[in-house]
Each structure stands twice: as C-alpha cells, then as structure tokens.
Design a protein around this motif. Structure first.
Motif, PDB file in Angstrom:
ATOM      1  N   LEU A 104      -5.489   2.420  -8.687  1.00  0.00           N
ATOM      2  CA  LEU A 104      -5.469   1.259  -9.571  1.00  0.00           C
ATOM      3  C   LEU A 104      -4.461   1.377 -10.712  1.00  0.00           C
ATOM      4  O   LEU A 104      -3.950   0.376 -11.200  1.00  0.00           O
ATOM      5  N   GLU A 105      -4.150   2.611 -11.124  1.00  0.00           N
ATOM      6  CA  GLU A 105      -3.229   2.785 -12.244  1.00  0.00           C
ATOM      7  C   GLU A 105      -1.821   2.278 -11.933  1.00  0.00           C
ATOM      8  O   GLU A 105      -1.039   2.017 -12.842  1.00  0.00           O
ATOM      9  N   PHE A 106      -1.484   2.126 -10.655  1.00  0.00           N
ATOM     10  CA  PHE A 106      -0.141   1.681 -10.282  1.00  0.00           C
ATOM     11  C   PHE A 106      -0.082   0.203  -9.902  1.00  0.00           C
ATOM     12  O   PHE A 106       0.969  -0.290  -9.518  1.00  0.00           O
ATOM     13  N   VAL A 107      -1.218  -0.488  -9.983  1.00  0.00           N
ATOM     14  CA  VAL A 107      -1.268  -1.894  -9.577  1.00  0.00           C
ATOM     15  C   VAL A 107      -1.489  -2.766 -10.810  1.00  0.00           C
ATOM     16  O   VAL A 107      -2.404  -2.528 -11.594  1.00  0.00           O
ATOM     17  N   VAL A 121       0.380  21.196  -7.135  1.00  0.00           N
ATOM     18  CA  VAL A 121       1.508  20.407  -6.655  1.00  0.00           C
ATOM     19  C   VAL A 121       2.280  19.884  -7.854  1.00  0.00           C
ATOM     20  O   VAL A 121       1.769  19.066  -8.611  1.00  0.00           O
ATOM     21  N   PRO A 122       3.506  20.351  -8.067  1.00  0.00           N
ATOM     22  CA  PRO A 122       4.297  19.814  -9.177  1.00  0.00           C
ATOM     23  C   PRO A 122       4.784  18.405  -8.856  1.00  0.00           C
ATOM     24  O   PRO A 122       4.900  18.022  -7.693  1.00  0.00           O
ATOM     25  N   PHE A 123       5.047  17.635  -9.892  1.00  0.00           N
ATOM     26  CA  PHE A 123       5.531  16.274  -9.722  1.00  0.00           C
ATOM     27  C   PHE A 123       6.980  16.200 -10.154  1.00  0.00           C
ATOM     28  O   PHE A 123       7.408  16.918 -11.050  1.00  0.00           O
ATOM     29  N   ASP A 124       7.729  15.297  -9.508  1.00  0.00           N
ATOM     30  CA  ASP A 124       9.106  15.105  -9.930  1.00  0.00           C
ATOM     31  C   ASP A 124       9.133  14.209 -11.163  1.00  0.00           C
ATOM     32  O   ASP A 124       8.092  13.849 -11.700  1.00  0.00           O
ATOM     33  N   SER A 125      10.322  13.792 -11.600  1.00  0.00           N
ATOM     34  CA  SER A 125      10.444  13.032 -12.842  1.00  0.00           C
ATOM     35  C   SER A 125       9.788  11.670 -12.797  1.00  0.00           C
ATOM     36  O   SER A 125       9.527  11.085 -13.841  1.00  0.00           O
ATOM     37  N   VAL A 126       9.494  11.141 -11.602  1.00  0.00           N
ATOM     38  CA  VAL A 126       8.815   9.844 -11.513  1.00  0.00           C
ATOM     39  C   VAL A 126       7.383   9.982 -11.030  1.00  0.00           C
ATOM     40  O   VAL A 126       6.737   9.008 -10.713  1.00  0.00           O
ATOM     41  N   GLY A 127       6.869  11.205 -10.991  1.00  0.00           N
ATOM     42  CA  GLY A 127       5.453  11.404 -10.695  1.00  0.00           C
ATOM     43  C   GLY A 127       5.084  11.551  -9.251  1.00  0.00           C
ATOM     44  O   GLY A 127       3.926  11.591  -8.902  1.00  0.00           O
ATOM     45  N   ARG A 128       6.074  11.620  -8.379  1.00  0.00           N
ATOM     46  CA  ARG A 128       5.778  11.818  -6.960  1.00  0.00           C
ATOM     47  C   ARG A 128       5.642  13.303  -6.679  1.00  0.00           C
ATOM     48  O   ARG A 128       6.406  14.104  -7.214  1.00  0.00           O
ATOM     49  N   PRO A 129       4.656  13.694  -5.867  1.00  0.00           N
ATOM     50  CA  PRO A 129       4.537  15.113  -5.546  1.00  0.00           C
ATOM     51  C   PRO A 129       5.817  15.642  -4.903  1.00  0.00           C
ATOM     52  O   PRO A 129       6.439  14.956  -4.103  1.00  0.00           O
ATOM     53  N   ARG A 130       6.221  16.847  -5.317  1.00  0.00           N
ATOM     54  CA  ARG A 130       7.445  17.449  -4.729  1.00  0.00           C
ATOM     55  C   ARG A 130       7.131  18.063  -3.408  1.00  0.00           C
ATOM     56  O   ARG A 130       6.102  18.534  -3.117  1.00  0.00           O
ATOM     57  N   ALA A 181       0.835  -1.195   0.000  1.00  0.00           N
ATOM     58  CA  ALA A 181       0.000   0.000   0.000  1.00  0.00           C
ATOM     59  C   ALA A 181       0.878   1.256   0.000  1.00  0.00           C
ATOM     60  O   ALA A 181       0.562   2.222  -0.677  1.00  0.00           O
ATOM     61  N   GLU A 182       1.964   1.234   0.734  1.00  0.00           N
ATOM     62  CA  GLU A 182       2.835   2.411   0.793  1.00  0.00           C
ATOM     63  C   GLU A 182       3.472   2.687  -0.565  1.00  0.00           C
ATOM     64  O   GLU A 182       3.593   3.832  -0.969  1.00  0.00           O
ATOM     65  N   SER A 183       3.869   1.643  -1.271  1.00  0.00           N
ATOM     66  CA  SER A 183       4.452   1.831  -2.605  1.00  0.00           C
ATOM     67  C   SER A 183       3.439   2.451  -3.550  1.00  0.00           C
ATOM     68  O   SER A 183       3.760   3.355  -4.311  1.00  0.00           O
ATOM     69  N   VAL A 184       2.216   1.973  -3.494  1.00  0.00           N
ATOM     70  CA  VAL A 184       1.165   2.500  -4.363  1.00  0.00           C
ATOM     71  C   VAL A 184       0.878   3.954  -4.014  1.00  0.00           C
ATOM     72  O   VAL A 184       0.707   4.790  -4.898  1.00  0.00           O
ATOM     73  N   LYS A 185       0.858   4.298  -2.722  1.00  0.00           N
ATOM     74  CA  LYS A 185       0.631   5.682  -2.312  1.00  0.00           C
ATOM     75  C   LYS A 185       1.736   6.608  -2.821  1.00  0.00           C
ATOM     76  O   LYS A 185       1.503   7.776  -3.078  1.00  0.00           O
ATOM     77  N   ARG A 186       2.956   6.073  -2.964  1.00  0.00           N
ATOM     78  CA  ARG A 186       4.085   6.865  -3.459  1.00  0.00           C
ATOM     79  C   ARG A 186       4.156   6.853  -4.986  1.00  0.00           C
ATOM     80  O   ARG A 186       5.160   7.239  -5.570  1.00  0.00           O
ATOM     81  N   CYS A 187       3.090   6.344  -5.627  1.00  0.00           N
ATOM     82  CA  CYS A 187       3.019   6.294  -7.097  1.00  0.00           C
ATOM     83  C   CYS A 187       4.090   5.380  -7.690  1.00  0.00           C
ATOM     84  O   CYS A 187       4.625   5.652  -8.764  1.00  0.00           O
ATOM     85  N   THR A 188       4.404   4.319  -6.996  1.00  0.00           N
ATOM     86  CA  THR A 188       5.370   3.341  -7.474  1.00  0.00           C
ATOM     87  C   THR A 188       4.607   2.171  -8.081  1.00  0.00           C
ATOM     88  O   THR A 188       3.703   1.637  -7.446  1.00  0.00           O
ATOM     89  N   PRO A 189       4.938   1.778  -9.304  1.00  0.00           N
ATOM     90  CA  PRO A 189       4.221   0.652  -9.903  1.00  0.00           C
ATOM     91  C   PRO A 189       4.477  -0.636  -9.130  1.00  0.00           C
ATOM     92  O   PRO A 189       5.605  -0.884  -8.683  1.00  0.00           O
ATOM     93  N   VAL A 190       3.435  -1.434  -8.977  1.00  0.00           N
ATOM     94  CA  VAL A 190       3.519  -2.682  -8.226  1.00  0.00           C
ATOM     95  C   VAL A 190       2.963  -3.801  -9.098  1.00  0.00           C
ATOM     96  O   VAL A 190       1.894  -3.656  -9.689  1.00  0.00           O
ATOM     97  N   VAL A 191       3.694  -4.907  -9.183  1.00  0.00           N
ATOM     98  CA  VAL A 191       3.212  -6.094  -9.878  1.00  0.00           C
ATOM     99  C   VAL A 191       2.955  -7.148  -8.820  1.00  0.00           C
ATOM    100  O   VAL A 191       3.863  -7.538  -8.081  1.00  0.00           O
TER     101      VAL A 191
END
Length: 161
Positions: free
Chosen positions: A82-85, A152-161, A1-11
């Motif tokens: 859902l977009e990250f899962v 809120v701007p996003f960094d290069s991997v889509g996480r809020p700055r 859940a924490e990875s998904v909240k940080r906009c990290t793709p999860v398989v």
C-alpha cells in the motif's frame, strides 16, 4: 501490480476505467487508514483480504476486470504494498492537483525507501555490536554469518539488490 512489486510508486486515476479503477475502488476503504496499516503488516494483510472478499462479492471486480484469472493474488499483492499506491480522484481535483498527487507518491515512496535503509543499517549495527557477546563456537559463528547473508540491501531507489 508488477510496478508495485518492484517498489515503484503508482498513481491511479480513480475514474480512468478498467484495472486502474478496479484497484482504486478496491483500495479506497484502506487508504484512510494507510499509516496505521503500514505499521502493522499482519493487520494490513488481514484487512486487504477482507476488503478483497467484500469487493469481489459486490460484483464490481468482474465489471471492471472481466475474465481476470488470478486477480485475487494480484489484488492482494497490490494491497499489501500500500505504501507505493496512491489514488487520485478527478472529482476531488479542486482539493489537490494531479501534479501534487504524483509528487506525494514520489516523496512518500522515497520516505519508505529511506526508512527501510535506515532499519537495515540499524540491524547491521546491532548485530556487529552484539557479535563480541555471542559464544565463539563454529555453529554460532555460522548462524551469525548466515543471518548477515540474509540481509537484503536496497539500491538507491529501494529495490532489493
């Protein structure tokens, strides 16, 4: 859940057992409608909550995640991102390799990030274009500046700055 909240793709590997399997089974009915749900966030939230109730009532949640306090909020937060899962089923391995599933997760996540960045830039462009048309009162100017500060701007991997 924490990875998904940080906009990290999860398989998730569906047959892996434990929390990963519980999440994969929970999301399975939502995944065929992923594109439609992602374009309608209120519908996604509604379907995720409905799916959680059905999944919890089935008893599978307790089976796969025994004693999980707070699992409802946890599962709902995952469903709403859902977009990250992405789920991978070993039973479907002949159709798609695990490497391909990981690549799909990475590519689709970067697409989401690019879309967010493009929407942010478009919003800023519109606000700048409309600024001369707004009344020049101290109150209106303060609201405009406050609105820009909330972007809120996003960094290069889509996480809020």
């Amino acid at each position: 859940a924490e990875s998904v909240k940080r906009c990290t793709p999860v398989v998730l590997v569906k047959e892996s057992g434990g929390a990963a399997q519980a999440i994969a089974e929970f999301l399975a009915p939502l995944l065929p409608h992923k594109e439609q749900l992602l374009q309608n966030r209120p519908l996604l939230a509604e379907r995720t909550a409905s799916q959680y109730r059905a999944f919890a009532a089935s008893g599978r949640l307790g089976e796969l995640m025994p004693g999980g306090a707070g699992e409802e909020a946890w599962m709902l937060s995952i469903g709403e991102r859902l977009e990250f899962v992405h789920c991978f089923a070993l039973e479907q391995q002949s159709r798609k390799s695990f490497d391909a599933a990981v690549m799909d997760a990475i590519v689709s996540s970067f697409t989401v990030i690019e879309d967010r960045q493009r929407a942010l830039e478009e919003r800023k462009r519109r606000q700048c274009a409309l600024a001369p048309l707004r009344p020049r009162t101290p109150d209106a100017e303060a609201k405009t500046l406050a609105g820009l500060a909330n972007v809120v701007p996003f960094d290069s991997v889509g996480r809020p700055r």
